[in-house]
Design an enzyme around this catalytic site. Sequence first.
Site, PDB file in Angstrom:
ATOM      1  N   THR A  25       0.779  -1.247   0.000  1.00  0.00           N
ATOM      2  CA  THR A  25       0.000   0.000   0.000  1.00  0.00           C
ATOM      3  C   THR A  25       0.806   1.289   0.000  1.00  0.00           C
ATOM      4  O   THR A  25       0.221   2.362  -0.105  1.00  0.00           O
ATOM      5  CB  THR A  25      -0.939   0.046   1.217  1.00  0.00           C
ATOM      6  OG1 THR A  25      -0.171   0.163   2.412  1.00  0.00           O
ATOM      7  CG2 THR A  25      -1.851  -1.166   1.277  1.00  0.00           C
ATOM      8  N   GLY A  53      15.075  -4.169   9.698  1.00  0.00           N
ATOM      9  CA  GLY A  53      15.942  -5.170  10.301  1.00  0.00           C
ATOM     10  C   GLY A  53      15.087  -6.301  10.807  1.00  0.00           C
ATOM     11  O   GLY A  53      13.937  -6.441  10.428  1.00  0.00           O
ATOM     12  N   GLU A  87       4.928  -5.217  15.022  1.00  0.00           N
ATOM     13  CA  GLU A  87       4.492  -3.835  15.208  1.00  0.00           C
ATOM     14  C   GLU A  87       3.071  -3.806  15.772  1.00  0.00           C
ATOM     15  O   GLU A  87       2.763  -3.023  16.672  1.00  0.00           O
ATOM     16  CB  GLU A  87       4.552  -3.120  13.853  1.00  0.00           C
ATOM     17  CG  GLU A  87       4.545  -1.636  13.923  1.00  0.00           C
ATOM     18  CD  GLU A  87       4.811  -1.008  12.560  1.00  0.00           C
ATOM     19  OE1 GLU A  87       5.971  -0.643  12.300  1.00  0.00           O
ATOM     20  OE2 GLU A  87       3.855  -0.890  11.769  1.00  0.00           O
TER      21      GLU A  87
END
Length: 161
Positions: A25, A53, A87
Amino acid sequence: MASSSRSHSAQSKYDVFLSFRGEDTRDNFTSHLHAAFCRKNIKTFIDEELSRGDEISQAVLNAMKGSKISVIIFSKRYASSKWCLDELVEILECKNMNGQTVVPVFYQVDPSDVRNQTGCFADAFVEHEEQFKNMPEKVQIWRAVLTEASNLSGWYSMNTR
């Protein structure tokens, strides 16, 4: 709870933290959303210049924790990214610990596929379960946060323009 919400707002560095699968996106939906926020003077964190990373960088964690709102853009390959899933774990921790507002956006994916890890989300988890067969708790956490986030009130791109 009110004092922690107030102190969190007082420390906010960003109004919005955008979480998304870049390959899916970045150059379409997310860039348009980011531009719309900028036009409205909404200070938005987007990870355009950060290197990837194995772990979430401190810069991303600080931006996430220093935001009032996190917008999670679920897309077809979102769950294939360990980065995105890690996340998401952190975002929901900010929500649960600091009262951060979290808004899911279901971009060309059905919310029930995210919630139940079916469809393209099931395919991603087949790979994760193989790769992390010695760490099944990690995969279970990812499943749980996908379910939790998809149960929040949000936007479904097939119903909204």
